[in-house]
Design a protein around this motif. Structure first.
Motif, PDB file in Angstrom:
ATOM      1  N   GLN A  15      -9.301   1.805  10.857  1.00 12.51           N
ATOM      2  CA  GLN A  15      -9.878   3.121  11.137  1.00 12.51           C
ATOM      3  C   GLN A  15      -9.552   4.138  10.048  1.00 12.51           C
ATOM      4  O   GLN A  15     -10.090   5.247  10.042  1.00 12.51           O
ATOM      5  N   PHE A  16      -8.651   3.787   9.134  1.00 15.37           N
ATOM      6  CA  PHE A  16      -8.234   4.717   8.089  1.00 15.37           C
ATOM      7  C   PHE A  16      -8.746   4.242   6.731  1.00 15.37           C
ATOM      8  O   PHE A  16      -9.220   3.116   6.587  1.00 15.37           O
ATOM      9  N   GLU A  17      -8.646   5.111   5.739  1.00 18.77           N
ATOM     10  CA  GLU A  17      -8.994   4.715   4.373  1.00 18.77           C
ATOM     11  C   GLU A  17      -8.069   3.593   3.919  1.00 18.77           C
ATOM     12  O   GLU A  17      -6.907   3.513   4.332  1.00 18.77           O
ATOM     13  N   ALA A  18      -8.583   2.723   3.056  1.00 21.25           N
ATOM     14  CA  ALA A  18      -7.795   1.600   2.560  1.00 21.25           C
ATOM     15  C   ALA A  18      -6.500   2.087   1.925  1.00 21.25           C
ATOM     16  O   ALA A  18      -6.506   2.962   1.059  1.00 21.25           O
ATOM     17  N   GLY A  19      -5.378   1.512   2.388  1.00 24.23           N
ATOM     18  CA  GLY A  19      -4.078   1.843   1.816  1.00 24.23           C
ATOM     19  C   GLY A  19      -3.456   3.119   2.322  1.00 24.23           C
ATOM     20  O   GLY A  19      -2.378   3.512   1.846  1.00 24.23           O
ATOM     21  N   ALA A  20      -4.064   3.804   3.306  1.00 25.08           N
ATOM     22  CA  ALA A  20      -3.527   5.082   3.795  1.00 25.08           C
ATOM     23  C   ALA A  20      -2.217   4.854   4.555  1.00 25.08           C
ATOM     24  O   ALA A  20      -2.167   4.034   5.479  1.00 25.08           O
TER      25      ALA A  20
ATOM     26  N   ASP B 140       0.806  -1.223   0.000  1.00 18.61           N
ATOM     27  CA  ASP B 140       0.000   0.000   0.000  1.00 18.61           C
ATOM     28  C   ASP B 140       0.840   1.275   0.000  1.00 18.61           C
ATOM     29  O   ASP B 140       0.485   2.263  -0.652  1.00 18.61           O
ATOM     30  N   VAL B 141       1.952   1.261   0.738  1.00 13.94           N
ATOM     31  CA  VAL B 141       2.751   2.484   0.870  1.00 13.94           C
ATOM     32  C   VAL B 141       3.712   2.655  -0.306  1.00 13.94           C
ATOM     33  O   VAL B 141       3.935   3.783  -0.774  1.00 13.94           O
ATOM     34  N   PHE B 142       4.270   1.540  -0.814  1.00 11.81           N
ATOM     35  CA  PHE B 142       5.279   1.637  -1.872  1.00 11.81           C
ATOM     36  C   PHE B 142       4.818   1.056  -3.211  1.00 11.81           C
ATOM     37  O   PHE B 142       5.596   1.007  -4.162  1.00 11.81           O
TER      38      PHE B 142
END
Length: 416
Positions: free
Chosen positions: A380-385, A255-257
């Motif tokens: 609790q966050f948007e997917a992939g945030a 998700d991050v990279f």
């Protein structure tokens, strides 16, 4: 002569010990594979079965929950029936669990499969440590346990790039059916080659032990202050590593990279190499500097805390930075070898199984809690945030920091 050294094992031939230990190591390697594979299966499960982050935490946690529930019975079984029968019979459950998981088409089915796998794998590591305690001299136990952990991590290695490649070419269900066959082979090898004690080694006969006697023995272990301190460390130390390597490291890298499955597997492979090198290194240090074991435990836990906090704030700078921090966490951040060696020395021989499984219970209770809480945080966050994973790493870092400081003051107070 102390109670701990009355029953020191005779020197056994190394080749004989390796032959006896090899089937248990295969079972332990499979256990390591199954508890780590979710990091690579996360994306296929999200795509095929629409598994959410919270559900993924529950699926992975089911293994650890069942594993943890079995630790007290496993401790009694190891002391009473020995490693050969205990591990061999329970590994049949692993075969059934893998088949259930491979056939699952819902989150409930995945959870049931993982839980049965966890139940089946619950004795492998402890069986290996009990064999090491009986087949090696006490002063060599830390080094032997470090090597056991290191060899078992071949299973974690297999759950990185090799698993990613196999899933891409054959699909995860086919891979798991193959793993069911390998698990069955491990059962056969266990029953054929494992021997509970070396020739000439006298072990207290526990088969006539009543349920009340077993409970009294367990309570005796639980009253041991050193076991409690080590259990507190165990709840956070290795669970934090496996929360990253065994579950959320894969989604984090994806998700991050924006890494593909094999690229994710390559980075996780780097962390796994650190996990393989760390345990024997700590085992040798503990052997050479036995008076420094508690300090080494604190050092390892605080390094893990620092690695997680740095991952939260510096990791997103680039894949290389994230990979280095994962390597440091896996290599320097694991105090499991030291904790098991210290718990082995804290009790007499006839309670070794129960002491080791008590610490292991804390480890897998920690895995269930940490992976589940991490899933709740990410959910609790948007997917992939990226902020989701940043919050997760901060949570792990703070937990490790509190565990390390608490152990340091608790051990210091004991000395005073």
């Amino acid at each position: 002569m102390t109670e701990h050294t009355k029953h020191s094992p005779p020197i056994a031939r190394t080749s004989h010990f390796i032959l006896v230990l090899a089937p248990i190591l295969l079972a332990f390697s499979l256990s390591q594979f199954f508890r780590s594979a979710q990091a690579l299966l996360a994306e296929p499960l999200r795509v095929e079965l629409a598994v959410t982050p919270e559900q993924l935490g529950l699926v992975s946690g089911s293994f650890h929950f069942a594993f943890a529930l079995m630790q007290i019975p496993v401790g009694v079984m190891l002391d009473r029936y020995g490693p050969r029968l205990t591990n061999g019979i329970l590994m049949l459950g692993t075969v059934a669990g893998v088949i259930i998981f491979a056939n699952a088409h819902s989150v409930i089915g995945l959870m049931i499969g993982q839980a049965v796998i966890g139940l089946g794998c619950s004795a492998a590591f402890m069986a290996a440590l009990v064999l090491a305690a009986r087949w090696t001299a006490p002063e060599k136990f830390a080094a032997a346990s470090g090597l056991i952990v290191s060899f078992s991590l071949l299973g974690v290695l297999a759950s990185a790039t090799p698993l990613a490649a196999l899933v891409e070419t054959h699909g995860w269900r086919t891979v798991y059916f193959g793993l069911a066959a390998i698990s069955l082979v491990s059962v056969v090898l266990d029953l054929l080659f494992v021997r509970d004690t070396p020739p000439g080694h006298a072990v207290v006969d526990r088969k006539g032990e009543t349920v009340l006697d077993a409970l009294k023995g367990m309570v005796s272990v639980w009253k041991n202050r050193q076991v409690w301190l080590l259990s507190g460390v165990a709840f956070f130390s290795y669970p934090a590593i496996l929360t990253v390597r065994g579950l959320w490291g894969g989604p984090y890298l994806h998700d991050v990279f924006a890494l593909g499955p094999v690229e994710v597997g390559n980075v996780l492979l780097i962390m796994t190499i650190g996990m393989i090198l760390g345990p024997p290194a700590y085992g040798q240090l503990s052997r050479k500097f036995p008076a420094k074991t508690q300090g080494l435990i604190v050092f390892a836990v605080l390094v893990g805390a620092g690695a997680c906090l740095l991952q939260a704030f510096l990791g997103p700078w680039g894949v290389g930075v994230a990979a280095v921090l994962m390597l440091i966490h896996g290599f320097i951040g694991s105090s499991a070898t030291l904790s098991y060696a210290a718990s082995r020395q804290a009790v007499p021989e006839h309670q070794i199984g129960r002491a080791l499984t008590t610490v292991n219970l804390a480890t897998f209770a920690g895995l269930f809690v940490l992976q589940g809480v991490a899933g709740l945080i990410i959910g609790q966050f948007e997917a992939g945030a990226p902020e989701a994973y940043q919050s997760m790493f901060v949570f792990l870092g703070i937990g490790l920091g509190v565990a390390g400081i608490t152990f340091w003051f608790g051990a210091k107070r004991k000395k005073d």
